[in-house]
Design a protein around this motif. Structure first.
Motif, PDB file in Angstrom:
ATOM      1  N   THR A 130     -21.260 -19.789  -1.608  1.00 52.62           N
ATOM      2  CA  THR A 130     -21.332 -21.191  -1.204  1.00 52.62           C
ATOM      3  C   THR A 130     -20.513 -21.444   0.062  1.00 52.62           C
ATOM      4  O   THR A 130     -19.494 -20.805   0.305  1.00 52.62           O
ATOM      5  CB  THR A 130     -20.804 -22.131  -2.311  1.00 52.62           C
ATOM      6  N   ILE A 131     -21.000 -22.401   0.839  1.00 48.79           N
ATOM      7  CA  ILE A 131     -20.286 -22.929   2.002  1.00 48.79           C
ATOM      8  C   ILE A 131     -20.281 -24.438   1.843  1.00 48.79           C
ATOM      9  O   ILE A 131     -21.350 -25.053   1.707  1.00 48.79           O
ATOM     10  CB  ILE A 131     -20.969 -22.532   3.324  1.00 48.79           C
ATOM     11  N   ASN A 132     -19.092 -25.023   1.787  1.00 45.87           N
ATOM     12  CA  ASN A 132     -18.967 -26.470   1.565  1.00 45.87           C
ATOM     13  C   ASN A 132     -19.688 -26.892   0.286  1.00 45.87           C
ATOM     14  O   ASN A 132     -20.398 -27.906   0.248  1.00 45.87           O
ATOM     15  CB  ASN A 132     -19.500 -27.257   2.761  1.00 45.87           C
ATOM     16  N   ASN A 133     -19.517 -26.061  -0.770  1.00 45.37           N
ATOM     17  CA  ASN A 133     -20.096 -26.327  -2.093  1.00 45.37           C
ATOM     18  C   ASN A 133     -21.618 -26.268  -2.116  1.00 45.37           C
ATOM     19  O   ASN A 133     -22.239 -26.691  -3.102  1.00 45.37           O
ATOM     20  CB  ASN A 133     -19.631 -27.686  -2.630  1.00 45.37           C
ATOM     21  N   GLU A 134     -22.219 -25.761  -1.074  1.00 48.85           N
ATOM     22  CA  GLU A 134     -23.677 -25.604  -1.030  1.00 48.85           C
ATOM     23  C   GLU A 134     -24.020 -24.123  -1.160  1.00 48.85           C
ATOM     24  O   GLU A 134     -23.494 -23.288  -0.418  1.00 48.85           O
ATOM     25  CB  GLU A 134     -24.240 -26.161   0.272  1.00 48.85           C
ATOM     26  N   ASP A 143     -15.285 -21.779   5.346  1.00 47.51           N
ATOM     27  CA  ASP A 143     -14.711 -21.194   4.138  1.00 47.51           C
ATOM     28  C   ASP A 143     -15.871 -20.700   3.290  1.00 47.51           C
ATOM     29  O   ASP A 143     -16.728 -21.489   2.865  1.00 47.51           O
ATOM     30  CB  ASP A 143     -13.896 -22.225   3.359  1.00 47.51           C
ATOM     31  N   LEU A 144     -15.894 -19.403   3.056  1.00 48.04           N
ATOM     32  CA  LEU A 144     -16.980 -18.784   2.297  1.00 48.04           C
ATOM     33  C   LEU A 144     -16.471 -18.441   0.907  1.00 48.04           C
ATOM     34  O   LEU A 144     -15.463 -17.750   0.759  1.00 48.04           O
ATOM     35  CB  LEU A 144     -17.470 -17.527   3.010  1.00 48.04           C
ATOM     36  N   ALA A 145     -17.163 -18.933  -0.119  1.00 48.49           N
ATOM     37  CA  ALA A 145     -16.738 -18.714  -1.508  1.00 48.49           C
ATOM     38  C   ALA A 145     -17.803 -17.951  -2.275  1.00 48.49           C
ATOM     39  O   ALA A 145     -19.006 -18.122  -2.042  1.00 48.49           O
ATOM     40  CB  ALA A 145     -16.446 -20.043  -2.187  1.00 48.49           C
ATOM     41  N   LEU A 146     -17.337 -17.112  -3.187  1.00 44.66           N
ATOM     42  CA  LEU A 146     -18.237 -16.394  -4.082  1.00 44.66           C
ATOM     43  C   LEU A 146     -17.792 -16.616  -5.520  1.00 44.66           C
ATOM     44  O   LEU A 146     -16.622 -16.424  -5.859  1.00 44.66           O
ATOM     45  CB  LEU A 146     -18.239 -14.893  -3.783  1.00 44.66           C
ATOM     46  N   ALA A 147     -18.738 -17.028  -6.368  1.00 47.74           N
ATOM     47  CA  ALA A 147     -18.495 -17.153  -7.807  1.00 47.74           C
ATOM     48  C   ALA A 147     -19.408 -16.170  -8.526  1.00 47.74           C
ATOM     49  O   ALA A 147     -20.611 -16.113  -8.246  1.00 47.74           O
ATOM     50  CB  ALA A 147     -18.769 -18.577  -8.280  1.00 47.74           C
ATOM     51  N   TYR A 203     -24.352 -11.716   4.467  1.00 51.75           N
ATOM     52  CA  TYR A 203     -24.425 -11.472   5.906  1.00 51.75           C
ATOM     53  C   TYR A 203     -23.863 -12.699   6.610  1.00 51.75           C
ATOM     54  O   TYR A 203     -24.521 -13.732   6.741  1.00 51.75           O
ATOM     55  CB  TYR A 203     -25.884 -11.227   6.290  1.00 51.75           C
ATOM     56  N   ALA A 204     -22.605 -12.602   7.061  1.00 50.51           N
ATOM     57  CA  ALA A 204     -21.916 -13.748   7.656  1.00 50.51           C
ATOM     58  C   ALA A 204     -22.175 -13.809   9.147  1.00 50.51           C
ATOM     59  O   ALA A 204     -21.653 -13.000   9.921  1.00 50.51           O
ATOM     60  CB  ALA A 204     -20.417 -13.650   7.378  1.00 50.51           C
ATOM     61  N   ASP A 205     -22.987 -14.762   9.549  1.00 44.52           N
ATOM     62  CA  ASP A 205     -23.266 -14.965  10.973  1.00 44.52           C
ATOM     63  C   ASP A 205     -22.876 -16.363  11.419  1.00 44.52           C
ATOM     64  O   ASP A 205     -23.231 -16.800  12.507  1.00 44.52           O
ATOM     65  CB  ASP A 205     -24.746 -14.710  11.266  1.00 44.52           C
ATOM     66  N   THR A 215     -12.323 -16.796  -2.251  1.00 38.67           N
ATOM     67  CA  THR A 215     -12.706 -17.503  -1.035  1.00 38.67           C
ATOM     68  C   THR A 215     -12.027 -16.858   0.167  1.00 38.67           C
ATOM     69  O   THR A 215     -10.859 -16.458   0.088  1.00 38.67           O
ATOM     70  CB  THR A 215     -12.301 -18.989  -1.102  1.00 38.67           C
ATOM     71  N   ILE A 216     -12.756 -16.726   1.255  1.00 38.37           N
ATOM     72  CA  ILE A 216     -12.179 -16.236   2.507  1.00 38.37           C
ATOM     73  C   ILE A 216     -12.603 -17.162   3.640  1.00 38.37           C
ATOM     74  O   ILE A 216     -13.560 -17.929   3.523  1.00 38.37           O
ATOM     75  CB  ILE A 216     -12.620 -14.789   2.843  1.00 38.37           C
ATOM     76  N   LYS A 217     -11.878 -17.053   4.743  1.00 39.33           N
ATOM     77  CA  LYS A 217     -12.234 -17.783   5.955  1.00 39.33           C
ATOM     78  C   LYS A 217     -13.011 -16.855   6.878  1.00 39.33           C
ATOM     79  O   LYS A 217     -12.643 -15.689   7.049  1.00 39.33           O
ATOM     80  CB  LYS A 217     -10.991 -18.296   6.662  1.00 39.33           C
ATOM     81  N   VAL A 218     -14.063 -17.367   7.436  1.00 40.26           N
ATOM     82  CA  VAL A 218     -14.822 -16.644   8.455  1.00 40.26           C
ATOM     83  C   VAL A 218     -14.497 -17.312   9.787  1.00 40.26           C
ATOM     84  O   VAL A 218     -14.914 -18.445  10.042  1.00 40.26           O
ATOM     85  CB  VAL A 218     -16.334 -16.668   8.172  1.00 40.26           C
TER      86      VAL A 218
END
Length: 376
Positions: free
Chosen positions: A234-238, A254-258, A247-249, A270-273
């Protein structure tokens, strides 16, 4: 003289003997309770003898059966003695009249529930096979209901076996364990029921350190996960992906994984890109405009591969402050970069020159200053 007498066993205080006790024609009692039972015959005239046998046919100790009156038409039974099993017990009652008549033995079965062996009159809501899978750090609400919706729970007589508090059909649990409840209904039918709560660790999710991406150089983020197979990025809860890697482009997010496991337990990270910063731009400090086709021009490779700059302007000065070359194309074009000649096309001597560079990057105007040397 034996005579068949019509007698009926009934419960004086706790009417456990019902004709429809949760699908069975048997009353209930709980281990640890004291219940009063009575019979109807020639009460006040006859004498009644009582025996009770357990599920194995062994007689209940006589000390557990106490007559209430002289004729023993009522008795108090203490359902609690050493090595008492759970199951179906049988009352054996014989009436003797003052006229010398002895009735046939009357029998009546009763279910005595113990924590080990019981026929429950109740059940737990929202459970399967009386098992609850609890995620660590979470709570679960246990709730008891009667199987017969026409009955109500006698809260003053019911009890959670591990609590001394006033009984409530609901309770919150947050730890693993086995939770037993003694339930008594408005007919004084009674049983035990047990639910097991198993606590599960949350999936461990590790996205690693924050990442920095540049133009044409996105990052593939592969998480370390110890269990679970349902991924939600998710990005911004989306939700942007459900794949096992990402694939972070897109930068400055703030990138989150659940990750969810088979028990519904969720672990996350969560990490920052980040986007490449101008402080990381590498500007070559020298070039060799000697016509050998190698480093003949002063180019900035980072502007091709990492940084998407706009409004690029560069001015190069001699050590005495004279403007010798400038770039005003706006977009970076390596074919138009400085070839070591002044603005009239005359080759410049070996020396150190100073530059002032400005450009727009990531929405803001940046300025860089430095030196570049011509080497032949």
């Amino acid at each position: 003289m034996h005579k068949r007498l019509h007698i009926l066993l009934f419960v004086v205080v706790a009417t456990l003997l019902t004709t429809a006790a949760y699908g069975q024609n048997l009353p209930y009692a709980c281990q640890g309770s004291v219940e009063r039972y009575g019979v109807k015959g020639f009460n006040g005239l006859s004498n009644f003898s009582w025996r009770i046998t357990d599920p194995k046919g062994t007689e209940v100790p006589a000390s557990a059966i106490k007559s209430v009156n002289a004729g023993s038409d009522s008795v108090d039974v203490t359902w609690n003695y050493a090595n008492m099993p759970g199951g179906i017990y049988t009352f054996h009652i014989i009436e003797k009249t003052p006229w010398g008549c002895t009735g046939e033995e009357y029998t009546q079965d009763i279910v005595v529930n113990t924590p080990e062996v019981y026929v429950p009159i109740s059940s737990f809501l929202n459970t399967k096979d009386n098992l609850i899978n609890l995620c660590k750090g979470k709570d679960y609400e246990l709730e008891v209901q009667l199987k017969d919706g026409k009955r109500t729970i006698a809260t003053s007589l019911s009890k959670w076996m591990d609590l001394n508090d006033a009984f409530n059909v609901k309770r919150i649990v947050s730890t693993a364990g086995t939770f037993s409840v003694k339930v008594v209904d408005d007919l004084s039918s009674c049983s035990y029921d047990t639910v097991k709560v198993v606590s599960h660790e949350l999936p461990k999710v590790d996205l690693g350190p924050d990442v920095t991406i540049c133009k044409f150089q996105p990052a593939t983020i592969v998480p370390k996960v110890d269990k679970g197979n349902i991924y939600s990025w998710t990005i911004n809860n989306e939700v942007v992906s459900t794949a096992s890697s990402y694939y972070a482009d897109q930068a400055n997010i703030d990138l989150a994984l659940a990750v969810t496991d088979e028990y519904g337990c969720v672990g996350s990270d969560t990490i920052k890109v980040n986007q490449c910063s101008v402080e990381s731009i590498r500007v070559p400090a020298a070039f060799t405009p000697n016509g050998d086709s190698y480093n003949d021009k002063w180019t900035i490779p980072d502007f091709e591969t990492k940084y998407d700059v706009e409004n690029l302007q560069i001015e190069v000065f001699s050590r005495w402050g004279k403007l010798v070359w400038k770039y005003t194309k706006g977009k970076y074009d390596p074919t138009q970069m400085w070839d070591g000649k002044d603005m009239s096309g005359k080759p410049l001597p070996v020396d150190s020159y100073h530059y002032i560079m400005s450009f727009k990057y990531n929405g803001s105007t940046q300025n860089l200053k430095g030196a570049v040397t011509i080497i032949l």
